[in-house]
Each structure stands twice: as C-alpha cells, then as structure tokens.
Design an enzyme around this catalytic site. Structure first.
Site, PDB file in Angstrom:
ATOM      1  CE  LYS A   6      -3.445   2.839   0.728  1.00  0.00           C
ATOM      2  NZ  LYS A   6      -4.318   3.175  -0.425  1.00  0.00           N
ATOM      3  N   GLY A   7       0.447   2.291  -0.752  1.00  0.00           N
ATOM      4  CA  GLY A   7       1.181   3.557  -0.852  1.00  0.00           C
ATOM      5  C   GLY A   7       1.641   4.061   0.510  1.00  0.00           C
ATOM      6  CB  ILE A  27      -8.399   5.003   0.106  1.00  0.00           C
ATOM      7  CG1 ILE A  27      -9.113   3.870  -0.651  1.00  0.00           C
ATOM      8  CG2 ILE A  27      -7.934   4.535   1.487  1.00  0.00           C
ATOM      9  CD1 ILE A  27     -10.375   3.350  -0.039  1.00  0.00           C
ATOM     10  N   GLY A  28      -7.809   8.166  -0.029  1.00  0.00           N
ATOM     11  CA  GLY A  28      -7.007   9.276   0.472  1.00  0.00           C
ATOM     12  C   GLY A  28      -5.637   8.836   0.940  1.00  0.00           C
ATOM     13  CB  THR A  71     -10.544  -3.687  -8.944  1.00  0.00           C
ATOM     14  OG1 THR A  71     -10.099  -2.323  -8.851  1.00  0.00           O
ATOM     15  CG2 THR A  71     -11.983  -3.774  -8.505  1.00  0.00           C
ATOM     16  CG  ASN A 110       0.883   7.165  -6.419  1.00  0.00           C
ATOM     17  OD1 ASN A 110       0.622   7.734  -7.468  1.00  0.00           O
ATOM     18  ND2 ASN A 110      -0.023   6.969  -5.482  1.00  0.00           N
ATOM     19  CB  ILE A 121      -3.425   3.603 -16.156  1.00  0.00           C
ATOM     20  CG1 ILE A 121      -4.650   2.715 -16.055  1.00  0.00           C
ATOM     21  CG2 ILE A 121      -2.997   3.778 -17.553  1.00  0.00           C
ATOM     22  CD1 ILE A 121      -5.873   3.232 -16.835  1.00  0.00           C
ATOM     23  N   GLY A 166     -10.973  -1.258 -12.181  1.00  0.00           N
ATOM     24  CA  GLY A 166     -11.755  -2.446 -12.510  1.00  0.00           C
ATOM     25  C   GLY A 166     -11.907  -2.646 -14.011  1.00  0.00           C
ATOM     26  CB  CYS A 224       0.418  12.618  -4.663  1.00  0.00           C
ATOM     27  SG  CYS A 224       0.617  10.896  -4.519  1.00  0.00           S
TER      28      CYS A 224
HETATM   29  C1  FMN Z   1      -8.952   0.826  -3.097  1.00  0.00           C
HETATM   30  C2  FMN Z   1      -7.782   1.206  -3.962  1.00  0.00           C
HETATM   31  C3  FMN Z   1      -6.638   1.761  -3.374  1.00  0.00           C
HETATM   32  C4  FMN Z   1      -5.543   2.130  -4.161  1.00  0.00           C
HETATM   33  N1  FMN Z   1      -4.413   2.654  -3.548  1.00  0.00           N
HETATM   34  C5  FMN Z   1      -3.330   2.965  -4.305  1.00  0.00           C
HETATM   35  C6  FMN Z   1      -2.120   3.435  -3.686  1.00  0.00           C
HETATM   36  O1  FMN Z   1      -2.028   3.549  -2.464  1.00  0.00           O
HETATM   37  N2  FMN Z   1      -1.059   3.751  -4.488  1.00  0.00           N
HETATM   38  C7  FMN Z   1      -1.114   3.601  -5.860  1.00  0.00           C
HETATM   39  O2  FMN Z   1      -0.126   3.886  -6.537  1.00  0.00           O
HETATM   40  N3  FMN Z   1      -2.238   3.131  -6.457  1.00  0.00           N
HETATM   41  C8  FMN Z   1      -3.346   2.822  -5.716  1.00  0.00           C
HETATM   42  N4  FMN Z   1      -4.474   2.324  -6.344  1.00  0.00           N
HETATM   43  C9  FMN Z   1      -4.497   2.149  -7.804  1.00  0.00           C
HETATM   44  C10 FMN Z   1      -4.188   0.697  -8.183  1.00  0.00           C
HETATM   45  O3  FMN Z   1      -2.894   0.313  -7.777  1.00  0.00           O
HETATM   46  C11 FMN Z   1      -4.322   0.470  -9.719  1.00  0.00           C
HETATM   47  O4  FMN Z   1      -3.398   1.311 -10.383  1.00  0.00           O
HETATM   48  C12 FMN Z   1      -5.712   0.771 -10.240  1.00  0.00           C
HETATM   49  O5  FMN Z   1      -6.683   0.323  -9.323  1.00  0.00           O
HETATM   50  C13 FMN Z   1      -5.997   0.147 -11.611  1.00  0.00           C
HETATM   51  O6  FMN Z   1      -5.918  -1.275 -11.571  1.00  0.00           O
HETATM   52  P1  FMN Z   1      -7.203  -2.251 -11.429  1.00  0.00           P
HETATM   53  O7  FMN Z   1      -8.208  -1.817 -12.445  1.00  0.00           O
HETATM   54  O8  FMN Z   1      -6.673  -3.612 -11.634  1.00  0.00           O
HETATM   55  O9  FMN Z   1      -7.729  -2.044 -10.037  1.00  0.00           O
HETATM   56  C14 FMN Z   1      -5.593   1.952  -5.566  1.00  0.00           C
HETATM   57  C15 FMN Z   1      -6.738   1.387  -6.146  1.00  0.00           C
HETATM   58  C16 FMN Z   1      -7.817   1.006  -5.372  1.00  0.00           C
HETATM   59  C17 FMN Z   1      -9.026   0.405  -6.042  1.00  0.00           C
END
Ligand code: FMN
Ligand code: FAD
Ligand code: FES
Lengths: 315, 284
Positions: free
Chosen positions: A57-58, A83-84, A278, A139, A203, A229, A142
């Site tokens: 997680k970030g 989520i922030g 997702t 990342n 992305i 998703g 931000c």
């Molecule tokens: C609940 C949630 C939290 C995420 N938190 C981060 C994060 O902390 N740092 C980051 O670089 N991307 C974060 N992402 C983005 C994902 O890493 C990913 O790039 C994005 O969801 C697209 O992939 P997916 O369609 O397979 O989910 C988050 C995505 C989701 C859904």
C-alpha cells in the site's frame, strides 16, 4: 500451433520468469498497490510465494489519515475509490509490516508518495537503506501541496523534477507509476524515463464521479474518486501500447485485469509484467488463477518462454 | 477463513422484500462466531462486480440422504432486497452456484454468564443476533427488543422465542406490537434491569440513539456496524470508522470488516460516526 511435448508426452512447462530493471520475477504477475494491503491480509487465501512480486500500500513518511467515508462505491463494471492514501507511515511499516513480508521469497516492491518533492526524496532515501525492499514504485498521482495542489504526474516538468530528485537518493530499481489523467501519456512517460526511471508502471485510476440521484449527493464523500476495474481495461491497454512505443525502459501494465486473457493483452502490446488490483477484492485467488492461466496459454500455443510473447502485437 | 465455490440449498421470501437463503458451507458450524459475516459473490459474470457482505444468521446440518452419509453443513443468511446485488440474489434457486468468503470479522464478546442481556435489533439488523442469543440463553436471561417501520420488517421473532428469549416488538406505524421506536422500549427495560448489557445492530440512527441511552446510564454496549465494503479482509481501507481518540495528526481508524463489524461502544469516536463530512482531495 501445437503444444510442445516432452518425450513422455507431458507438455513442457514454459519459462514464466521475467526481468525488470535487474529484478528477477518468477512470473509477470503482482498485485497493484492499495489493493493488497501489506500482503498479510491475503496470506490466508493465497500463497504469496506464487507471486512475481509483492507490492505494498502507498507509503508516506508520516502516517496519513485518509478521506471521510463513504470512500468507495461500485459503478458499471468498476468501482470508484477515494481512500485518500491512508497508511501507517514508514516507521510502523518497518516495525510491523516488514517482518511479515520477510518470510517470503517474492521480492517486495514498496509503493510510496509524498506531498512535496522533499518528502519524496527523504522517503526514497529511507527506503534505499532497507535490505528487505527489492525495488521502489513511485506514485506520482499526488497533489503537490507546495504548488497549489497540482498533481505531480499531470505536468511533465514537475514529474521530471521529482523523479530526478528521487533518482539521486536510491540505487534500487525505481519504477515510476503514471497517472492516466493527462492529455498525452507519451509526454509524461518520456519525461520520467529521461529523469532516470528504470521502469514505468501504468495506469493508476482514472478520475471519475457518481451521484446518488435520490439524495443528490456524490456517492463518495470526496466527490471525485479514482475509477478502477474491468471498465478501464481498454483505456489502460491503449495507454500501455502508447508508452511502449515512446520509451525504452520496461513497462508494467495495470488496469482492469481479472483473467489471464486480460493480462495477455498487456503482454502482447509490450508490457513486461502486469499488476492486478480490483480483481483481488472480487476473488482473493485471482492472481494465482491468472498465473496458471498464463502458463496454460503458453503451453497450448507452443510458447516455451513467456518473454517470446511480449511485444508481439500484429498491426 | 476460506473462499469456497458452493451451492444454494434454498432461497425463500419470508416477508415482503426479505429473503432467507440456505447455503452449503462446510466447517462453518465449528468456525463461525456470533456477529461474523460472509462476502457473497452473487455470480461469476458482471454485474455486480464486488462481493456483498451479509451477516450469518445461523449455522446447522442438513439431514443426510441416507444412513452412513455425513451430514452436510449449511449457513443461513437473511437479506433485504435493496439494489442490484440483492435484486439478483432473490432470483437464485436451489443448486445455483455462488462463492462465499468467510467467516470474516470480529464477532460479539459473549459477556459474563448470569448477567442480564438485552439485544436490540432494527429491521434486518436482527440477523447477527440470533447466533448470539443461541449461545447466551445457555447461562443468561436474554431479551430481544425488535423494532421496524411496519409489521413486514419484523422477522424471525418466533425463532428467538423458541430459543427461550423474551421478545418485545415495536413498529413505527403500530401495525405490530407497541407503536413507536425500539429505543423507548430499551429505556423501560433498562429502568427495570439496570445491570443489563446491551448488544445492538440496526440502522445508524437507531445505533446512535442506543449508544446515547447506554452511555448516559453507564450500560456496557456492543454494536454491529455496516459499511460499504470492497474486500472484506482489511486490504482496501474502504470500510473504516473512526476509533476513539482519532485526529488528523494521529489517525486512528478501525476497519469494519476486520476489527469489526462488532465493536465495544468505547472503541469508537461517536461524535463523528453518524455525520461524515466531505473534504480532502487527490485521486489515488
Ligand atoms: C482501493 C484502492 C486503493 C488504491 N491505492 C493505491 C495506492 O495507495 N497507491 C497507488 O499507486 N495506487 C493505488 N491504487 C491504484 C491501483 O494500484 C491500480 O493502479 C488501479 O486500481 C488500476 O488497476 P485495477 O483496475 O486492476 O484495479 C488503488 C486502487 C484502489 C481500487
Ligand atoms: C458486516 C455487514 C453485514 C451485513 N449483513 C446484512 C444482512 O444480514 N442482511 C442484509 O440484508 N444486509 C446486510 N448488510 C448490508 C448488505 O451488504 C447490503 O444491503 C448489500 O450489499 C446491498 O447490495 P445491493 O447490490 O443489493 O445494493 P446496491 O445496489 O449496491 O446499493 C443499494 C443500496 O444499498 C446500500 N448498500 C450497499 N452496500 C451496502 C453495505 N455493505 N452496507 C450497507 N448498505 C449498503 C447502498 O448505499 C444503496 O443505498 C450487511 C452489511 C455489512 C457491512
Ligand atoms: S472492506 Fe476492504 S478494508 Fe474493509
């Protein structure tokens, strides 16, 4: 093509290992940051050693509070989240999360961010010292609080500057994760490559919004959130395709991957590896199923090394 | 904690808009604790994309088809049809394949034997209280205060009575039991049993009112909360509530899915629980 067979008739197991910026992955599948916690949340459901890598997680220097709730809502074939970037901060990460991850031989890639350039640099320097960290994923989606909240990754100049600064602070492989919320993804990709990124992942989520028509309120407290998703997959494939054309460094494809077939699209357009986000929520076993599916696809197609598949798009 | 592909044993409407579903679920009799929940994958195609959380109403065994065969284990969930996922669920039949992740979360603390127990259920919030009552009646006096808008929202009360639980029904329109809110009944019962502990699940305004009553009287309270969930396992941080002592500088969140859904009232920051206010920026 017919499947390759050994003399005894069993299919040859294809090589699934790939390499990214000197980092050897036993297969090209890893979780996307923020969708897999710190690994331990999914350990009861999935053998983490099966993964190409574990991405956490970030992370920020200080613990971060995150946004008000509701933070998530489902949309057509996808979800919005704001989520922030709530996280435990580097100290608690080292103390409480790293020891768990150290049990596994899958390399640990730490996703991190900062609110200012200096925060990025300081955190990169701290992470550089940690032997349990195999690579960094930066990342840049931000807001820069020192510059009116403009997102680093949406402006090529700002992206170049912050990546160049971080590059000076770490010798570990540096993956820069791009935001898709830009006019021309090739411009940012070239900027971060030029600033010293060893690899590019994309992305991150696309900005989106949903409204509850009865209450007339946004469905998440932050009003605007990030869309992820299956809904975003075609956009992600297009952007990975464009970035592969624009840069020489390896690219990691992310966006809407839920099945082996989805991952294959990214590999064929030229991604060296993929991240699954997702889909982990939908099926905690998704990544293992994808890894098995990739291997089966290679066997059925007579491919002995998955690297033979990468960047084989016929246009 | 496992993900299982399994089948539906039965799915029936028990009151207008409320369904009771029995699902084949090995190991749940041993593993599931009162107050725990499952993440239910409605179907393998879309929509819905995400799983939906449901409390476990009860666990049990189906009689084997012939002597010598092992008894099959099941769980029951009771759900109210409110949207896409539950709309599809009401169309499912015996033999349909679904997926269950669970049992998840932290359930109720059973409290001390012999002390008076008061359970407060609002509408569908009654669900996690049944297994709790089952465990508690063994060594305590248990009373259930059950509230709803109309008589249609009052479900499974006779099953609680069969356990030996004293039940008190109230509806807002007076169509069943006493007319009014369940919290009025709670005040009267606490006047009579001032040493009782309270266990509540229901809509947020009800939980909030129950908390105020209990905190004024110093009554121990456990609540089961609902939140929008994506993962159910503590990974997405979508389902958080603020814990007691939370501030922006010292964030203290609790995941409803992992540290909950049941909380001791003292663990939570009640000042901000019912009124989320939007601010903050930035995509992920
Ligand atoms: C609940 C949630 C939290 C995420 N938190 C981060 C994060 O902390 N740092 C980051 O670089 N991307 C974060 N992402 C983005 C994902 O890493 C990913 O790039 C994005 O969801 C697209 O992939 P997916 O369609 O397979 O989910 C988050 C995505 C989701 C859904
Ligand atoms: C721990 C837990 C246990 C639960 N137990 C039960 C139960 O035993 N029986 C039951 O009927 N319901 C229960 N719920 C609520 C249930 O999960 C939702 O009603 C369900 O997810 C709605 O799905 P849907 O696709 O039909 O609705 P959607 O189309 O997704 O939404 C319709 C409406 O339902 C609301 N909603 C959606 N998801 C949730 C949620 N997770 N919690 C609360 N409201 C939601 C939405 O805000 C919206 O107003 C529980 C929730 C939690 C968190
Ligand atoms: S639902 Fe994902 S953390 Fe609770």
């Amino acid at each position: 093509m017919a499947a390759q067979k050994t003399k005894t008739g069993t299919p040859v197991r294809p090589n699934m290992a790939v390499e990214i910026a000197g980092l050897k992955l036993k297969n090209p599948v890893m979780p996307a940051s923020g969708t897999f916690g710190y690994g331990e949340e999914y350990a009861p459901y999935l053998d983490l050693n099966r993964l190409g890598a574990i991405i956490t997680k970030g992370l920020s220097l200080q613990p971060k509070a995150g946004n008000e709730t509701p933070r998530i809502c489902e949309t057509v074939s996808g979800m919005l989240n704001a989520i922030g970037l709530q996280n435990v901060g580097i100290e608690a990460f080292i103390e409480d999360k790293m020891p768990f991850l150290a049990q596994y031989d899958a390399p640990v890639i730490v996703n991190f961010f900062g609110n200012t350039r200096d925060e990025y640099a300081e955190l990169a320097a701290r992470l550089d010292e940690l032997p349990g960290v195999a690579a960094l994923e930066m990342n840049i989606s931000c807001p820069n609080v020192k510059q009116g909240g403009i997102v680093f990754g949406t402006e090529a100049g700002a992206a170049h500057e912050v990546v160049a600064l971080v590059r000076k602070k770490t010798r570990k492989p540096l993956i820069v994760k791009l935001t898709p919320n830009v006019t021309d993804i090739q411009v940012t990709a070239r900027a971060v490559e030029d600033a010293g990124a060893d690899a590019i992942s994309l992305i991150n989520t696309l900005t989106g919004m949903a409204v509850d028509v009865k209450t007339r309120k946004p469905r998440i407290a932050n009003t605007i959130g990030g869309l992820s998703g299956p809904a975003i997959r075609p956009i992600a494939v297009r952007m990975v395709h464009q970035v592969v054309q624009a840069v020489k460094v390896p690219v990691i494809g992310i966006g809407g991957i839920s099945r082996a077939m989805d991952a294959l699209e990214f590999l064929i357009v030229g991604a060296r590896a993929v991240q699954v986000g997702t889909a982990n929520f939908v099926d905690p076993h998704a990544m293992a199923t994808i890894i098995d599916g990739l291997e089966e696809f290679c066997q059925n197609e007579g491919i002995t090394d998955i690297n033979e598949l990468i960047g084989t798009l016929e246009v | 904690m496992k993900n299982r592909k399994t089948i539906i044993l039965s799915n029936q409407e028990i009151s207008p808009g409320y369904y009771r579903m029995q699902i084949l679920a090995p190991e749940y009799n041993r593993l599931a604790k009162p107050g725990q929940f499952v993440m239910f994958r409605v179907q393998r195609s879309l929509p819905p994309l995400l799983r939906r959380p449901f409390g476990i109403f009860r666990t049990g065994y189906v009689e084997p088809d012939c002597d010598g065969m092992p008894a099959k284990e099941f769980i029951e969930i009771i759900y109210k049809v409110v949207g896409t996922g539950t709309g599809i669920m009401q169309e499912l039949h015996q033999g349909d394949r679904i997926e269950l992740l669970g049992p998840l979360g932290r359930g109720f603390d059973l409290g001390d034997p012999d002390e008076e127990k008061i359970l407060v259920g609002g509408g569908i919030g009654l669900v996690p209280l049944y297994m709790l009552a089952e465990k508690m009646v063994v060594n305590s006096n248990v009373r259930l205060l059950m509230g709803g808008r109309t008589r249609d929202d009052i479900i499974t009360v006779t099953e609680f009575e069969r356990l030996g639980v004293g039940t008190y029904v109230s509806t807002e329109d007076g169509s069943l039991g006493e007319e009014g809110l369940v919290t009025q009944v709670l005040e009267r019962k606490l006047d009579k049993y001032p040493k009782a502990s309270v266990y509540a699940c229901g809509p947020m305004p009800m939980i909030d009112a129950v908390q105020q009553i209990c905190s004024q009287r110093g009554t121990p309270l456990q609540v089961s909360l609902e939140a929008l969930m994506a993962c159910g396992v503590g990974a997405c941080l979508g389902c958080v509530v603020k814990g007691a002592g939370h501030s922006a500088d010292h964030p203290h969140y609790l995941c409803t899915c992992k540290q909950g859904p049941v909380f001791h009232a003292g663990e939570l920051d009640w000042s901000r629980l019912a009124t989320p206010d939007a601010e903050c920026g930035g995509d992920q």
